[in-house]
Enzyme design. Sequence first.
Site: not given
Length: 352
Positions: A27, A40, A45, A83, A123, A141
């Site tokens: 990215w 993103e 997390q 995930l 964020y 973050d």
Amino acid sequence: MKNRANEIDFREVVNSWYLQNKRDLPWRRSSDPYRIWLSEIILQQTRIDQGLPYYLRFIKTFPTVFDLAEASEQQVLKLWQGLGYYSRARNLHYTAKEVAYEMEGIFPKSFSELKKLKGVGEYTASAIASICYGEAVAVVDGNVYRVLSRYFGVDTPINATEGIRYFKELATRVLDLEHPGDYNQAIMEFGAMQCKPQLPLCASCGLQISCVAFQLQRVDKLPVKLKKNKIKKRYFNYIVLLDHQHTLLQARTKKDIWQHLYQFPLVESNDNLSLDELTKKEDFLDLISGKSYDIRLFNPKVSVHKLSHQHIYTQFWIVELKEPIPNGIHRKNIREYPVPVLIANFVKDFGL
DNA sequence: AACTCGGGGTT
DNA sequence: AACCCAGAGTT
């Protein structure tokens, strides 16, 4: 009161460290808001090592926001399987449809408009706005909390209102207004690779001299985080119904973990159950509804699935029916359904 | 302002 | 076992 010279020094060291040490991530080769947004959301997390293969699969499967919008939610959840935090996948799909069908495929171009998108918070809106459009908004973050709290010696808890506001202001103060996107990535990368949570590389750190935490030997005490709630224990009995070719899966619909993922019929209890106890449970009897069956426990050794706030003790009960399962699915199609890792592991171990 | 939501990596 | 991760949404 913070020293202005320290702030400038901080920014320059971080920027030059990044030039030397940044990883070549896919990215980072793009400023396409679709790709930045996707990366993103996936990385919320989530460590880069864990999210990277998912990012590559999503880009390959859905090269544009239109491709993602046209997919089914089940297909998106299936690609997301493993995930965690599955509401991210549902919000991702929702927002893809919104951008594709109501914004002509064009993402909003400012922090405040981006933040209105579902799944895009402070964020993520800052990250997209700074990286894609050069807007001077600071990301905060977990990496940023750690780096700033240590370097400036701030012991305000990072997970309470005062700390959240304070660190946002501090991050904004040290932001590189000329290159906000690169700088935001730089401070996060610095936190991830140099100013790590455990065993940070202070010996080789260019900020060592002016780092308050290092000078006070408080690096391992920062950042300060308020106590976490304790772990809840749960006891799951999965009823794996089998006839010749079928089994039964059910969607999780309650507001709980794994919402909208599939699982075998579940009997939850307050402790591990014996076979006798299980077969007297109302939920079990409803499921069997008088049919004749053979039952055996697949895992005599109870498996423990550990989530951040729950430990789930699971027993898988194999129940073979002589007659066809109502609403059963073909076993060979089980891979089409998004399931929790706990279920996926069983399917693999059992050989379904 | 506190709670909830996963799964995996690092000590 | 404890802590953390390119946080956001709900109550």
